[in-house]
Design a protein around this motif. Structure first.
Motif, mmCIF file in Angstrom:
data_model
loop_
_atom_site.group_PDB
_atom_site.id
_atom_site.type_symbol
_atom_site.label_atom_id
_atom_site.label_comp_id
_atom_site.label_asym_id
_atom_site.label_seq_id
_atom_site.Cartn_x
_atom_site.Cartn_y
_atom_site.Cartn_z
ATOM 1 N N VAL A 16 36.844 40.201 39.831
ATOM 2 C CA VAL A 16 38.185 40.092 40.417
ATOM 3 C C VAL A 16 39.277 40.281 39.357
ATOM 4 N N PRO A 17 39.262 39.525 38.244
ATOM 5 C CA PRO A 17 40.303 39.767 37.233
ATOM 6 C C PRO A 17 40.189 41.147 36.589
ATOM 7 N N LEU A 18 38.988 41.716 36.533
ATOM 8 C CA LEU A 18 38.826 43.057 35.986
ATOM 9 C C LEU A 18 39.593 44.071 36.842
ATOM 10 N N ALA A 19 39.425 44.010 38.152
ATOM 11 C CA ALA A 19 40.138 44.915 39.062
ATOM 12 C C ALA A 19 41.648 44.697 38.954
ATOM 13 N N ARG A 20 42.042 43.453 38.877
ATOM 14 C CA ARG A 20 43.470 43.135 38.783
ATOM 15 C C ARG A 20 44.082 43.700 37.500
ATOM 16 N N ARG A 21 43.398 43.526 36.360
ATOM 17 C CA ARG A 21 43.909 44.044 35.091
ATOM 18 C C ARG A 21 43.960 45.574 35.096
ATOM 19 N N PHE A 22 42.976 46.196 35.715
ATOM 20 C CA PHE A 22 42.954 47.654 35.804
ATOM 21 C C PHE A 22 44.172 48.147 36.593
ATOM 22 N N LEU A 23 44.453 47.487 37.718
ATOM 23 C CA LEU A 23 45.616 47.854 38.524
ATOM 24 C C LEU A 23 46.914 47.616 37.753
ATOM 25 N N ALA A 43 47.695 40.718 45.888
ATOM 26 C CA ALA A 43 47.037 41.148 47.124
ATOM 27 C C ALA A 43 45.643 41.704 46.819
ATOM 28 N N LEU A 44 45.526 42.495 45.749
ATOM 29 C CA LEU A 44 44.221 43.022 45.350
ATOM 30 C C LEU A 44 43.265 41.898 44.987
ATOM 31 N N SER A 45 43.740 40.909 44.259
ATOM 32 C CA SER A 45 42.886 39.771 43.888
ATOM 33 C C SER A 45 42.344 39.071 45.122
ATOM 34 N N GLU A 46 43.184 38.885 46.130
ATOM 35 C CA GLU A 46 42.739 38.232 47.367
ATOM 36 C C GLU A 46 41.693 39.082 48.087
ATOM 37 N N ALA A 47 41.926 40.398 48.167
ATOM 38 C CA ALA A 47 40.969 41.276 48.839
ATOM 39 C C ALA A 47 39.633 41.309 48.100
ATOM 40 N N CYS A 48 39.683 41.352 46.772
ATOM 41 C CA CYS A 48 38.450 41.343 45.977
ATOM 42 C C CYS A 48 37.711 40.011 46.113
ATOM 43 N N ALA A 49 38.453 38.904 46.086
ATOM 44 C CA ALA A 49 37.821 37.584 46.241
ATOM 45 C C ALA A 49 37.113 37.494 47.596
ATOM 46 N N LEU A 143 48.064 36.194 52.950
ATOM 47 C CA LEU A 143 48.820 36.560 51.745
ATOM 48 C C LEU A 143 48.951 38.074 51.603
ATOM 49 N N ILE A 144 47.869 38.785 51.842
ATOM 50 C CA ILE A 144 47.910 40.241 51.748
ATOM 51 C C ILE A 144 48.952 40.793 52.726
#
Length: 181
Positions: A16-23, A43-49, A143-144
Motif C-alpha cells: 500500500v505505501p509503495l503504490a502511494r509513494r509511486f503515485l 484515495a489510492l491508499s484506501e483502494a489498495c487497502a 473516502l474515495i
C-alpha cells in the motif's frame, strides 16, 4: 505528454505505501498541486487497502487451478496473491484503477458510478449508508467518493474480482517544469 503506469502488487500491507509513494512521485514529476496529489494518494491508499484485505481468491479455496486468471497475472502466482494498480495522467485529468481477484462487490445493486461536480454537494454512498462514527472500518469507499471527482465501483467482467476506478481534475503547481498535456 501523458504518463501511464501499472503495478502488479502482492496482497500484502507493505504494498500500500509503495503504490502511494509511486503515485506521489509521479505527481511531483508532473507538476501536480500537492493538495490534489494528497487527495489522490489517500484515495489510492484506501483502494489498495481494500484489495489487500478483501481481494483474496473467490470461493475461499487455497489450491486454485488458476482458472479465470487474467493476462496481467503471472502464471506462477495464484489468483489471490496479487492485485493491479494502474494510473493515467493525461492532460488535466488523472484516472486510477485498482483491480483484484476476490469475490467482488455485491451484485444486487450492480456497478455504481458517482460523480461530484464542484459546488454541487456530495455523491450518494454506493452500497449502504455511511458507517457509524464509532466504526473502526468501512470508510474506505466513502473516502474515495469524497476525494475524487468521478468514481466507479464494479466487478471485473468475465471473472471474479473487484475494480475501483476514480479520477480527478488536476491542478498544477506554479512554476512546474514538466507539464502533462
Amino acid at each position: 505528454m501523458s504518463i501511464w503506469w501499472s503495478l502488479h502488487l502482492r496482497r500484502d500491507a507493505a504494498s500500500v505505501p509503495l503504490a502511494r509513494r509511486f503515485l506521489l512521485g509521479t505527481m511531483e514529476s508532473a507538476g501536480v498541486d500537492p493538495d490534489i496529489s494528497f487527495d489522490l494518494s489517500l484515495a489510492l491508499s484506501e483502494a489498495c487497502a481494500n484489495a489487500v484485505e478483501h481481494g483474496g481468491e473467490y470461493g475461499g479455496t487455497s489450491g486454485s487451478t488458476g482458472e479465470g486468471r487474467d493476462a496481467w497475472e503471472e502464471p506462477s502466482a495464484t489468483a489471490s496473491g496479487q492485485y493491479r494498480v494502474t494510473a493515467y495522467l493525461d492532460g488535466e485529468k488523472c484516472r486510477i484503477e485498482v483491480a483484484d481477484s476476490g469475490p467482488g462487490f455485491p451484485t444486487a445493486g450492480g456497478p455504481h458510478t458517482s460523480k461530484r461536480q464542484p459546488g454541487t454537494g456530495l455523491p450518494e454512498p454506493q452500497y449502504a449508508s455511511y458507517p457509524p462514527v464509532t466504526a473502526e472500518e468501512g470508510r474506505g469507499l466513502c473516502l474515495i467518493e469524497q476525494l475524487a471527482d468521478h468514481v466507479h465501483f464494479g466487478n471485473r467482467p468475465g471473472c471474479a474480482g473487484a475494480v475501483v476506478s476514480f479520477d480527478k481534475v488536476l491542478k498544477r503547481r506554479e512554476g512546474a517544469l514538466l507539464m502533462v498535456s
